[in-house]
Design an enzyme around this catalytic site. Sequence first.
Site, PDB file in Angstrom:
ATOM      1  N   LYS A 428      -2.176   7.235  -6.186  1.00 56.90           N
ATOM      2  CA  LYS A 428      -3.353   6.986  -5.344  1.00 56.90           C
ATOM      3  C   LYS A 428      -3.859   8.300  -4.755  1.00 56.90           C
ATOM      4  O   LYS A 428      -3.083   9.080  -4.193  1.00 56.90           O
ATOM      5  CB  LYS A 428      -2.990   6.024  -4.208  1.00 56.90           C
ATOM      6  CG  LYS A 428      -4.029   5.931  -3.085  1.00 56.90           C
ATOM      7  CD  LYS A 428      -3.517   5.105  -1.905  1.00 56.90           C
ATOM      8  CE  LYS A 428      -4.442   5.217  -0.703  1.00 56.90           C
ATOM      9  NZ  LYS A 428      -3.977   4.421   0.449  1.00 56.90           N
ATOM     10  N   TRP A 529      -7.259  -1.455  -3.509  1.00 58.70           N
ATOM     11  CA  TRP A 529      -7.778  -2.351  -2.456  1.00 58.70           C
ATOM     12  C   TRP A 529      -7.909  -1.718  -1.087  1.00 58.70           C
ATOM     13  O   TRP A 529      -7.939  -2.418  -0.094  1.00 58.70           O
ATOM     14  CB  TRP A 529      -6.870  -3.570  -2.300  1.00 58.70           C
ATOM     15  CG  TRP A 529      -7.129  -4.638  -3.266  1.00 58.70           C
ATOM     16  CD1 TRP A 529      -8.112  -4.731  -4.194  1.00 58.70           C
ATOM     17  CD2 TRP A 529      -6.356  -5.813  -3.403  1.00 58.70           C
ATOM     18  NE1 TRP A 529      -7.996  -5.889  -4.899  1.00 58.70           N
ATOM     19  CE2 TRP A 529      -6.915  -6.565  -4.434  1.00 58.70           C
ATOM     20  CE3 TRP A 529      -5.235  -6.302  -2.739  1.00 58.70           C
ATOM     21  CZ2 TRP A 529      -6.400  -7.795  -4.830  1.00 58.70           C
ATOM     22  CZ3 TRP A 529      -4.718  -7.512  -3.133  1.00 58.70           C
ATOM     23  CH2 TRP A 529      -5.298  -8.245  -4.166  1.00 58.70           C
ATOM     24  N   HIS A 530      -7.969  -0.435  -1.045  1.00 58.34           N
ATOM     25  CA  HIS A 530      -8.034   0.226   0.260  1.00 58.34           C
ATOM     26  C   HIS A 530      -9.442   0.740   0.549  1.00 58.34           C
ATOM     27  O   HIS A 530      -9.617   1.757   1.205  1.00 58.34           O
ATOM     28  CB  HIS A 530      -7.017   1.378   0.320  1.00 58.34           C
ATOM     29  CG  HIS A 530      -5.600   0.918   0.171  1.00 58.34           C
ATOM     30  ND1 HIS A 530      -4.542   1.790  -0.028  1.00 58.34           N
ATOM     31  CD2 HIS A 530      -5.063  -0.323   0.186  1.00 58.34           C
ATOM     32  CE1 HIS A 530      -3.413   1.091  -0.144  1.00 58.34           C
ATOM     33  NE2 HIS A 530      -3.710  -0.190  -0.010  1.00 58.34           N
ATOM     34  N   TYR A 531     -10.444   0.016   0.060  1.00 56.06           N
ATOM     35  CA  TYR A 531     -11.822   0.435   0.289  1.00 56.06           C
ATOM     36  C   TYR A 531     -12.168   0.326   1.771  1.00 56.06           C
ATOM     37  O   TYR A 531     -11.626  -0.503   2.504  1.00 56.06           O
ATOM     38  CB  TYR A 531     -12.789  -0.390  -0.571  1.00 56.06           C
ATOM     39  CG  TYR A 531     -12.613  -1.886  -0.516  1.00 56.06           C
ATOM     40  CD1 TYR A 531     -13.248  -2.640   0.459  1.00 56.06           C
ATOM     41  CD2 TYR A 531     -11.823  -2.554  -1.453  1.00 56.06           C
ATOM     42  CE1 TYR A 531     -13.101  -4.011   0.513  1.00 56.06           C
ATOM     43  CE2 TYR A 531     -11.669  -3.928  -1.409  1.00 56.06           C
ATOM     44  CZ  TYR A 531     -12.308  -4.651  -0.423  1.00 56.06           C
ATOM     45  OH  TYR A 531     -12.160  -6.019  -0.374  1.00 56.06           O
TER      46      TYR A 531
END
Length: 593
Positions: A428, A529-531
């Site tokens: 990431k 999913w860390h938007y």
Amino acid sequence: MASVAPVNFFLCSLLLCLFFSLPPCQGSNQNWYDKYNYPFLKKASSFSSSSSSTSTTGGNNAYDYIIVGGGTAGCPLASTLSQKFRVLLLERGGVPFTNPNVSFLGNFHITLADTSPSSASQYFVSTDGVLNARARVLGGGSAINAGFYTRASSRFIKRVGWDAKLVNESYEWVEKQIVHRPKFSAFQRAVRDSLLDAGISPFNGFTFDHIYGTKVGGTIFDRFGRRHTAAELLTSGNPHKLTVLTFATVHKIVFDTRDKKRPRAVGVVFKDENGKIHQANLGNGTDNEVIVSSGALGTPQLLLLSGIGPKEHLEEFKIPVVFDNPFVGQGMADNPMNTIFVPSNRPVYQSLIETVGITKRGVYIEASCGFSQSNDSIHCHHGILSAEIGQLSTIPPKQRSPEAIQAFIKNKRDLPVEAFRGGFILSKVAKPRSVGELKLNNTNVEDNPFVTFNYFSHPYDLQRCVDGIRIATKVVQSEHFTNYTMCPKETTEKLLNLTVKANVNLIPKHLNDTQSLEQFCRDTVITIWHYHGGCHVGKVVNSDYKVLGVDRLRVVDGSTYTESPGTNPQATVMMMGRYVGQKILRERLQKSA
């Protein structure tokens, strides 16, 4: 989302899941409304407009706070504010408690495969072609994520200007109720040792803190594999002052615009599970507020639908302009993730994120494995983290006809269980410099807006992805992994080739994916999913998260972040709900005194 969280794409590919009939993800909710520790929990259809009538004194028939979004931030916020004030929490989804696909670790990816309207997970595809999801259930992202729990760095806390003492107290409030120490599987042990071999040191042991090196973090899954979500934090609220409505979809915020210079929020309009429209109103006290905690997609979308945003964009949809703010929906960012497939000649039992390598290069390395624990799992297409080779993604997007998809499904059902062995090392990119925007698709709040993240548009992000892939490859090639998986050490080219075949997004692949790491990064990018973003501090809200240009409206969620905190944001988003709630209580009670 707003945790939104790692390992995300077991998400059954949108195309494939449209053909599957999976169990509904909201569960049987009825028994939870009147028993256990949730007497304040009701369906939206139980709402009576008389219970929300305005009052000049803010008495028993008026809400002091209406919170839109019962997610990762909204639940702790509502729980905290209800200690002293009358709170209405509105959640568009159902409850997480009675659905085994939400509640149990072994089934967690199956919820992501459910694309039905009642699913706890609402899929969306960014304009970049990356599959993604947003929560639609009480507890928000904490009800559908991979469960990893870790705090933000001290640098992040200092930069956003939070009180470090209150931050620590707020983290501890969350941790005492729903956070656990993971079992630490053999696969994760191999990850730890391989990370140290790759130079991601020192080993910092088990800790919630964000520290450079390799560490084991917390989890919201207990030792029995049961998920504990932000919804459970509601039990710390005052049941006499708290009302939680599920299946309550808020369509817009209502403003009193008689003062043209300072419109003020007076309530919200929402639809219940039967399609009936209601309006919930605030009392007339100047400190009463509507607080939006709908996540990085839902919050800017609701502000736009309510008339707060770029004037030209609002007029395009014939939305009356309450306040012209060109920054609503701007600065959207998503942490790009890329993976390296881990082949295995031994059965690998399911393990979600437990270990993380935090590098000084701005890359985080994590791992997951083993999605073959049930027949449902075996026959569900897990998207990016499928361990099968020969994926649907090998069919060009324009050739993904219903017939081709059905043929893929048939062939997959004949796959041996052994094909599901293995896992993935995840890389990431932290604090991406590539940013995009969110715009309305239409005026229906239940439809996803258009969102663009512009992955790797900034060259620094691309270089860090290349660094991360090199580290992830070293991890897979480490003798700790080859000894564990009983597989020979594979070449980098073969590992990349396996990963390209297993990857699922809607981005066309290139022939040089295994020769150019830059091209590999671009073509195999997925989400973790860390938007975040869309309502940044100083542009859409002030330092107290009050919306600029209007009164009695605040935003409390990850849409205010310019970076995703820690290696996983859910801990900080839950903490933020508690933290802001405590700040509001202190300030308001001091004022009244």
